[in-house]
Design a protein around this motif. Structure first.
Motif, PDB file in Angstrom:
ATOM      1  N   THR A  93       3.281   2.913  -4.050  1.00  0.00           N
ATOM      2  CA  THR A  93       1.993   3.444  -3.609  1.00  0.00           C
ATOM      3  C   THR A  93       1.073   3.479  -4.814  1.00  0.00           C
ATOM      4  N   VAL A  94      -0.105   2.876  -4.677  1.00  0.00           N
ATOM      5  CA  VAL A  94      -1.047   2.751  -5.788  1.00  0.00           C
ATOM      6  C   VAL A  94      -2.367   3.413  -5.419  1.00  0.00           C
ATOM      7  N   ARG A  95      -2.840   4.317  -6.276  1.00  0.00           N
ATOM      8  CA  ARG A  95      -4.135   4.965  -6.082  1.00  0.00           C
ATOM      9  C   ARG A  95      -5.177   4.240  -6.919  1.00  0.00           C
ATOM     10  N   LEU A  96      -6.262   3.823  -6.277  1.00  0.00           N
ATOM     11  CA  LEU A  96      -7.313   3.079  -6.968  1.00  0.00           C
ATOM     12  C   LEU A  96      -8.218   4.014  -7.759  1.00  0.00           C
ATOM     13  N   ALA A 140      -7.140   6.907   2.416  1.00  0.00           N
ATOM     14  CA  ALA A 140      -8.518   7.059   1.959  1.00  0.00           C
ATOM     15  C   ALA A 140      -8.677   6.757   0.477  1.00  0.00           C
ATOM     16  N   SER A 141      -7.588   6.728  -0.276  1.00  0.00           N
ATOM     17  CA  SER A 141      -7.708   6.494  -1.722  1.00  0.00           C
ATOM     18  C   SER A 141      -6.616   5.610  -2.298  1.00  0.00           C
ATOM     19  N   SER A 142      -5.674   5.154  -1.469  1.00  0.00           N
ATOM     20  CA  SER A 142      -4.541   4.401  -2.000  1.00  0.00           C
ATOM     21  C   SER A 142      -4.064   3.361  -0.998  1.00  0.00           C
ATOM     22  N   PHE A 143      -3.106   2.548  -1.452  1.00  0.00           N
ATOM     23  CA  PHE A 143      -2.472   1.568  -0.576  1.00  0.00           C
ATOM     24  C   PHE A 143      -1.015   1.424  -0.980  1.00  0.00           C
TER      25      PHE A 143
END
Length: 219
Positions: A121-124, A153-156
């Protein structure tokens, strides 16, 4: 252009910094085959130009824009990096269209096992990039062509198969580490074309003025 299929994992042999400029020396083997001055090599997803080389290393400059936009300024001596040479015309295209032009960075929030896969899981850092992150679409993490599994809403999230993990430097990444992100270029171009607005000064001026209408009997 690149494909996002990593050719080998190199190692940082030298790092020289002067303000926001850097000179990197990277140890490699496979990507050195036929290398020439001026060749493009993707280093953790960043397109860099070969400025010097010998049998086992190549050097590349990092300019301030790249320094600020990517995670290259965080590299340490001995660290492993993903390497890919620019795609040759006529070669098999196994990944997706990758330019090596980083859109920004993200932080790994979690790394979890899921049967034979590992889910990252990566938060931009810039949530505005999420408009280009589409579930089941393509994305590049540190130069690796991957498929987006899901978004928030903030990650993928992405799901990594064992082969990809073992053949890339992603195997050494954990929660808290920074990674380079390049979104799908096709989506970026479509978005730009749909929303582009020329400055008013650059727009063609209409010849339908009040004086023109009066002179031709319309007023």
């Amino acid at each position: 252009m690149f494909t996002g299929l990593i050719e080998e994992v190199g190692q940082m042999k030298g790092i020289t910094k002067q303000g926001e400029a850097m000179l990197l020396v990277i140890g490699a083997a496979r990507v050195m085959d036929g290398v020439k001055l001026g060749d493009s090599i993707s280093v953790n997803g960043v397109c860099l130009t070969v400025t010097a080389f010998d049998r086992a290393t190549f050097s590349a400059d990092v300019m301030p824009e790249t320094y600020r936009k990517s995670s290259l300024h965080q590299l340490r001596l001995g660290e492993k990096v993903n390497l890919e040479r620019a795609m040759q015309a006529g070669a098999r295209f196994g990944g997706h269209i990758v330019q090596g032009h980083i859109d920004g960075t993200g932080q790994i929030v979690s790394r979890e096992n899921d049967a034979n896969a590992v889910v990252f899981t990566v938060r931009l850092n810039d949530t505005g990039m999420l408009r280009y992150v589409i579930p089941k679409g393509s994305i590049t993490i540190d130069g690796i062509s991957l498929t987006v599994a899901d978004t928030t809403a903030s990650s993928f999230t992405v799901s990594i198969i064992p082969h990809t993990l073992s053949e890339t430097a992603l195997q050494h990444k954990h929660a808290g580490d920074t990674v380079n992100i390049e979104c799908d270029v096709i989506g970026k171009y479509v978005d730009h074309l749909l929303h582009f607005r020329q400055p008013e000064s650059a727009q063609p001026k209409s010849k339908l003025t009040t004086s023109f209408l009066m002179e031709n009997g319309f007023l």
